[in-house]
Design an enzyme around this catalytic site. Structure first.
Site, PDB file in Angstrom:
ATOM      1  N   LYS A  44       0.856  -1.180   0.000  1.00  0.00           N
ATOM      2  CA  LYS A  44       0.000   0.000   0.000  1.00  0.00           C
ATOM      3  C   LYS A  44       0.894   1.232   0.000  1.00  0.00           C
ATOM      4  O   LYS A  44       1.781   1.355   0.838  1.00  0.00           O
ATOM      5  CB  LYS A  44      -0.870  -0.029   1.252  1.00  0.00           C
ATOM      6  CG  LYS A  44      -1.814   1.136   1.327  1.00  0.00           C
ATOM      7  CD  LYS A  44      -2.906   0.859   2.325  1.00  0.00           C
ATOM      8  CE  LYS A  44      -4.115   1.700   1.995  1.00  0.00           C
ATOM      9  NZ  LYS A  44      -5.287   1.307   2.681  1.00  0.00           N
ATOM     10  N   ASP A  62     -11.191   1.853  11.851  1.00  0.00           N
ATOM     11  CA  ASP A  62     -11.792   1.859  10.516  1.00  0.00           C
ATOM     12  C   ASP A  62     -12.330   0.479  10.169  1.00  0.00           C
ATOM     13  O   ASP A  62     -11.994  -0.095   9.137  1.00  0.00           O
ATOM     14  CB  ASP A  62     -10.765   2.347   9.488  1.00  0.00           C
ATOM     15  CG  ASP A  62     -11.445   2.955   8.256  1.00  0.00           C
ATOM     16  OD1 ASP A  62     -12.678   3.148   8.302  1.00  0.00           O
ATOM     17  OD2 ASP A  62     -10.756   3.217   7.270  1.00  0.00           O
TER      18      ASP A  62
END
Ligand SMILES: *[C@@H]1O[C@H](CO)[C@@H](O)[C@H](O)[C@H]1NC(C)=O
Ligand SMILES: *[C@@H]1O[C@H](CO)[C@@H](O)[C@H](O)[C@H]1NC(C)=O
Ligand SMILES: *[C@@H]1O[C@H](CO)[C@@H](O)[C@H](O)[C@H]1NC(C)=O
Ligand SMILES: *[C@@H]1O[C@H](CO)[C@@H](O)[C@H](O)[C@H]1NC(C)=O
Ligand SMILES: *[C@@H]1O[C@H](CO)[C@@H](O)[C@H](O)[C@H]1NC(C)=O
Ligand SMILES: *[C@@H]1O[C@H](CO)[C@@H](O)[C@H](O)[C@H]1NC(C)=O
Ligand SMILES: *[C@@H]1O[C@H](CO)[C@@H](O)[C@H](O)[C@H]1NC(C)=O
Ligand SMILES: *[C@@H]1O[C@H](CO)[C@@H](O)[C@H](O)[C@H]1NC(C)=O
Length: 674
Positions: free
Chosen positions: A377, A473
């Site tokens: 990422k 999250d």
């Protein structure tokens, strides 16, 4: 001295006699001639080194002595029950991880009724058992050398020795180490790349088992590490195979066994370190001496070559430039070279793009050296401030181990960019299966299994690890599915850590609209309870197959409100994902929907802890009814937006229109909090 010599000669004689002794005794100083029964990754090198695992991930390895052994003595005076015979065994092993200090699964000395352990699974099950708990009919006895803390097996730490009987929950375990002659305890690190020797001694009469560990070449300590009263006659059956079981998990690791001896009714024959095969070198090759001699002669030639190559390297240097600062030295093993990540992803080729999230693009890659599949990422960041704290967090998050967490392997830094390296999950993220319109979906038992997995990983983050980790999250698109369709919670890039007991820090509000607890929006303070709120929304999302906020032409539908309304009308079953085609367990579905509403309660005090959530999901306790004075999330949001005074709604009368929010959006948002 003469006594020692005599003992030495006697044991040597014993070792030589052993091979002829029909399985009552054997000593393998290396396994070149041992004819072990191998399966999985296990191989014997030409020099006799037994390599249990190589860098292939999530695979089992077994190596058993080819002849089975008879452990039960049927000539015992009590004719109704056979007693287990005394035995002693000793072996030398070494664990070498590719990333120094990062541990993977350990290995075990095992006694099993068969060499065919095809129903066992790798990973934390060490290739011995599977997710169905073992039972007495498995007849598995093992001494585990475990290098991972698995809360599901109540492991004591990530470096321990344990006695396992038909279960990976050790009957007794101690941190790895040994007692010196002075009685002082000395620590040992199992995955230190150093060979160590283990002795397992069972006294059939006293029904006592001792396990002793020591660095290789040290004499056997007189005080065992573990001494446990246990009657193996109730565990073993006849015949049994003795050997080693191991499995690879996610960190490429080599597990070696260098030598092994076994004896019934007497001490195990000695292993001679000088006769054992040597471990392969780790680290770079030493510099060749030839080069040093030739260098002066060929210097002119070399300089020319160097000049020619300099241009290439300068270009290459810029291309692979990284940012590295002194303070990062302590995180060394977790740091990846940009060059390796660049190569692994074909230069971050769009073909390898897995997705674009709120914080950056994610690429699939294969590390060339280990063929490990990874997801990289790329997160861009603006300031240099906070990077140090962030990297420290990344590294401590990398130490989290749970089978329902997506493993973070490490990081790399470039100018204004951070690269996070995760274990690659082949089945992608859960939202794909919930919202995909082309038929790809999951049935109810699969979804329920994923829900329970995610709940257990959240329990680990909140309560079972050394620090409280707030995920911040939780949502379907952050739940990844591995090859066996286990749900794994991912994307800790946003999580912040704080110590148990300490107050949660207030920083930015980070999360995704629709999953944000009302008090989080108000105060900017993330707590375990705000995670539970998001988990509640996630539960409804998974059961209903709908996004938390669905935008219509004129209004948006808030999932929590919609389910609450059906709940109040007694029609909660109507909210279930139509793609189940009616094939689901009514009780389970109702339980999860009610639990979702309870977790997404606007008042943090009314939400259960994750431990309670686990108990509800496991059916240990019934889910309490949702209280009638349930203030809906969107009412709360409206009040906040419009400055209403405190206002409590009851279940709305049937026919009331659905509440709306004007700014509903399912995108990830960042709000500045104070
Ligand atoms: C090795 O073991 C296999 C069975 O596991 C047996 O068939 C074979 O004869 C053995 N070889 C030697 C050299 O002992
Ligand atoms: C690991 O060992 C297995 C079995 O011996 C072999 O098939 C595989 O290619 C090896 N993998 C690596 C990365 O060495
Ligand atoms: C013989 O075995 C039985 C069953 O395990 C046990 O109940 C009994 O006490 C044993 N007798 C002796 C003399 O050990
Ligand atoms: C191991 O057992 C399974 C069934 O449990 C069987 O399908 C498989 O063929 C066996 N493997 C070997 C090598 O015997
Ligand atoms: C788990 O292992 C047991 C034997 O230990 C076997 O009977 C069972 O079928 C296995 N379960 C699965 C799901 O493989
Ligand atoms: C396995 O055993 C553990 C502890 O004994 C228990 O908590 C768990 O529910 C069991 N799991 C299954 C599937 O039986
Ligand atoms: C041994 O390890 C334990 C726990 O990891 C630690 O508390 C202790 O200080 C260590 N002892 C020594 C002598 O290093
Ligand atoms: C186990 O250790 C104890 C000392 O702690 C010793 O008395 C006993 O004889 C040992 N048993 C075996 C089987 O080695």
């Amino acid at each position: 001295m003469p006594v020692l010599l005599l003992l030495f000669l006697l044991s040597l004689a014993g070792a030589l006699v052993s091979s002829a002794d029909d399985g009552h005794q054997f000593a393998y100083q290396g396994f070149a001639a041992a004819n072990l029964t191998l399966d999985g990754l296990a191989t014997v090198m030409p020099d006799g080194l037994l390599v249990l695992t190589n860098f292939t991930l999530q695979t089992k390895a077994h190596a058993f002595n080819p002849t089975p052994l008879r452990f039960l003595d049927r000539t015992a005076p009590n004719s109704t029950a056979a007693a287990a015979r005394s035995f002693s065994t000793s072996f030398v092993f070494a664990i070498v991880s590719r990333y120094d200090g990062l541990s993977d699964q350990g290995l075990a000395f095992a006694l099993a009724p068969s060499t065919n352990l095809s129903t066992a699974i790798p990973g934390q099950y060490l290739g011995l058992l599977n997710a169905t708990n073992g039972t007495a009919s498995d007849h598995i006895f093992a001494v585990e050398l475990d290098t991972i803390l698995n809360p599901e097996f109540s492991d004591i730490d990530s470096n321990h020795v344990g006695i396992d009987v038909n279960s990976l929950i050790s009957r007794k375990a101690k941190p790895a180490g040994y007692y010196g002659d002075d009685g002082a305890f000395r620590n040992l690190t199992l995955n230190s790349q150093q060979p160590m020797q283990v002795w397992v001694d069972y006294d059939g009469q006293a029904r006592q088992l001792n396990v002793t560990l020591a660095p290789v070449q040290e004499p056997k300590p007189t005080i065992p590490l573990i001494s446990e009263a246990i009657d193996l006659s109730t565990v073993l059956t006849d015949p049994m195979y003795a050997g080693f079981s191991s499995s690879s998990g996610v960190v490429p690791t080599h597990q070696y066994v260098l030598g092994w001896s076994f004896s019934f009714d007497g001490p195990a024959p000695s292993l001679y370190f000088s006769k054992l095969p040597t471990l392969p070198r780790v680290g770079p090759e030493p510099r060749s001496r030839v080069l040093e001699v030739v260098l002066p002669l060929a210097s002119a030639l070399l300089i020319a070559a160097v000049l020619a190559v300099v241009g290439f390297f300068m270009w290459r240097r810029r291309r692979f430039a990284e940012v590295r600062e002194d303070w990062e030295d302590e995180f060394g093993p977790h740091r990846f070279a940009y060059k390796d990540l660049f190569r692994a992803t074909d230069g971050f080729n769009n073909r390898n793009l897995l997705g674009v999230g709120g914080f950056g693009r994610v690429y699939k890659g294969v590390l060339p050296a280990s063929s490990l599949e990874i997801a990289v990422k790329r997160v861009s960041h603006d300031s240099r401030q906070g990077v140090r704290e962030f990297v420290a967090e990344v590294v401590s998050i990398g130490r989290l181990r749970h089978r329902n967490l997506a493993q973070l392997l490490g990081y790399c830094r470039r100018n204004r960019e951070l690269l996070l390296v995760y274990d690659y999950m082949e089945n992608g993220s859960l939202d794909k299966y919930l919202y995909n319109r082309d038929g790809l979906t999951l049935d109810w038992p699969e979804r329920y299994w994923i829900i329970k997995g995610v709940a257990s990983s959240l329990l680990y983050l909140h309560e079972d690890w050394e620090q409280v980790v707030i995920h911040r999250d939780i949502k379907a698109s952050n739940v990844l599915l591995d090859s066996q369709m286990n749900g794994r919670l991912g994307d800790f890039g946003l999580a912040r850590l704080y110590d148990h007991g300490a107050d949660a820090q207030t920083t930015h509000v980070v999360g995704t609209m629709g999953y944000l607890a009302p008090e989080l929006v108000r105060t900017g303070k993330a707590t375990p309870s705000t995670d539970v709120f998001a988990f509640g929304v996630f539960l409804l999302e998974v059961v209903c197959g709908r996004r938390p906020i669905e935008r219509g032409d004129h209004s948006s539908r808030v999932l929590v409100d919609w389910v609450l309304e059906h709940y109040c009308n007694g029609t909660i079953i109507d909210t279930v994902d139509p793609r189940f085609m009616g094939r689901f367990d009514m009780d389970e579905v109702t339980l999860v929907l009610k639990l979702g509403l309870l977790c997404a309660h606007p008042s943090p005090n009314a939400r259960p802890s994750v431990r309670k959530v686990m108990q509800y999901l496991e059916g240990v306790q019934p889910v309490p009814d949702v209280s009638p004075s349930y203030m809906s999330y969107s009412m709360m949001a409206l009040m906040q937006n419009q400055g209403f005074d405190s206002y409590v709604t009851s279940c709305p009368p049937s026919g009331t229109s659905i509440h709306t929010v004007s700014n509903g959006s399912a995108a990830t948002v960042l709000l500045d909090g104070r």
